[in-house]
Design a protein around this motif. Structure first.
Motif, PDB file in Angstrom:
ATOM      1  N   LYS A   1       3.746   1.295  -1.162  1.00  0.00           N
ATOM      2  CA  LYS A   1       2.436   0.974  -1.717  1.00  0.00           C
ATOM      3  C   LYS A   1       2.445   1.079  -3.242  1.00  0.00           C
ATOM      4  O   LYS A   1       3.136   1.939  -3.799  1.00  0.00           O
ATOM      5  CB  LYS A   1       1.413   1.962  -1.152  1.00  0.00           C
TER       6      LYS A   1
ATOM      7  N   CYS B   1      -0.535   1.016  -6.234  1.00  0.00           N
ATOM      8  CA  CYS B   1      -1.980   0.903  -6.437  1.00  0.00           C
ATOM      9  C   CYS B   1      -2.408   1.750  -7.626  1.00  0.00           C
ATOM     10  O   CYS B   1      -1.768   2.748  -7.958  1.00  0.00           O
ATOM     11  CB  CYS B   1      -2.719   1.358  -5.171  1.00  0.00           C
TER      12      CYS B   1
ATOM     13  N   CYS C   1      -6.249   6.527  -2.752  1.00  0.00           N
ATOM     14  CA  CYS C   1      -7.374   6.992  -1.926  1.00  0.00           C
ATOM     15  C   CYS C   1      -6.915   7.938  -0.814  1.00  0.00           C
ATOM     16  O   CYS C   1      -5.913   7.660  -0.145  1.00  0.00           O
ATOM     17  CB  CYS C   1      -8.095   5.802  -1.305  1.00  0.00           C
TER      18      CYS C   1
ATOM     19  N   CYS D   1      -6.371   6.012   2.414  1.00  0.00           N
ATOM     20  CA  CYS D   1      -5.626   4.749   2.387  1.00  0.00           C
ATOM     21  C   CYS D   1      -4.717   4.594   3.614  1.00  0.00           C
ATOM     22  O   CYS D   1      -3.861   5.446   3.872  1.00  0.00           O
ATOM     23  CB  CYS D   1      -4.785   4.665   1.118  1.00  0.00           C
TER      24      CYS D   1
END
Ligand code: SF4
Length: 266
Positions: free
Chosen positions: A30, A32, A36, A39
């Motif tokens: 991932k 980003c 979060c 997530c």
């Protein structure tokens, strides 16, 4: 959960319908600007040189998929399999934040052209965390899309930072809102509601104080649609709990009473 190819699906999305997904972030991990706690792709993995697909690779992969789809659609029209070939949306989301791609604008231009050629009824949608809206090329790209689905998980800086863990720790709700206001309400606001704990801190964007701040933000932004949803799959922070459908309906009620178009995924 990571998406392992540039184009994936079609899959049934609980929020968007039959969706062909496009992955612009690395396939192995991932990437980003948020991290979060909820997530579905897990925590961010620091990588010095992330490998992103090129604009040409995305175009080629999408055209290959859409042309197959188109052939099948023409072939099966009129028989009972036709329903299988309907596509509601081409969606940019996946293993991180799609607008981080340096050629995001060009990729959106290519995608809209391919959509017009192969499946003119499908919408082009982008799920974004809103953090790149300070870049004019990203705003220009999002204006070309049919649906801009943009995240704001809380109305206060404290709660937004606890839920989203932004890489830029100084990011404020006010900054995100000023970027969102560039669209004059022509976007879908997405918010995940949750409760739990992370690193000993209580997370809850459903308290009366947090909801009041979020409602104020909604009124200031006046989005044409609001999507509120709950955690649905395994989350990297395990101490999170899902909000009930009944409670989500209570959260939506004051907005619906004001005339907002609110959809609930719970
Ligand atoms: S913005 Fe989306 S991809 Fe990024 S960490 Fe949050 S949920 Fe994951």
């Amino acid at each position: 959960m990571l998406f392992g190819s540039i184009v994936y699906g079609p899959i049934h999305s609980r929020r968007l319908g039959t969706s062909l997904g496009i992955e612009l972030m690395p396939l192995e991990h991932k990437l980003c600007t948020f991290n979060c706690v909820y997530c579905e792709c897990g925590w961010n993995t620091p990588v010095s040189h992330p490998q992103l697909p090129t604009r040409e690779e995305v175009k080629k992969a999408l055209e290959e998929k859409l042309s197959t789809f188109h052939t099948f659609r023409s072939f099966s029209k009129g028989d009972k399999n036709f329903q299988l070939s309907t596509l509601d949306v081409i969606t940019f989301s996946g293993n991180g934040e799609p607008t981080l791609h340096p050629d995001f604008l060009g990729i959106i231009e290519d995608t809209c052209a391919l959509r017009d050629r192969y499946c003119p009824n499908a919408k082009v949608s982008v799920l974004s965390n809103s953090t790149q809206l300070g870049r004019p090329d990203v705003v220009q790209a999002l204006r070309l899309c049919d649906n801009r689905i943009l995240k704001l998980d809380a109305g206060t800086d404290t709660m937004m930072r606890m839920i989203d863990l932004p890489v830029n720790e100084n990011l404020t709700v006010q900054t995100i809102m000023s970027w969102l206001q560039q669209f004059d309400g022509d976007f879908t606001l997405q918010t995940c509601f949750l409760r739990g704990e992370h690193n000993g801190q209580v997370i809850d964007n459903t308290t009366p104080e947090e909801l009041e701040a979020w409602y104020k933000a909604v009124d200031a932004l006046h989005p044409k649609q609001i999507m509120i949803y709950v955690i649905d799959r395994k989350t990297p922070e395990e101490n999170l709990s899902k909000i009930s459908r009944t409670e989500m309906e209570s959260i939506a009620a004051p907005l619906i009473a004001k005339g907002y178009d609110v959809s609930i995924s719970a």
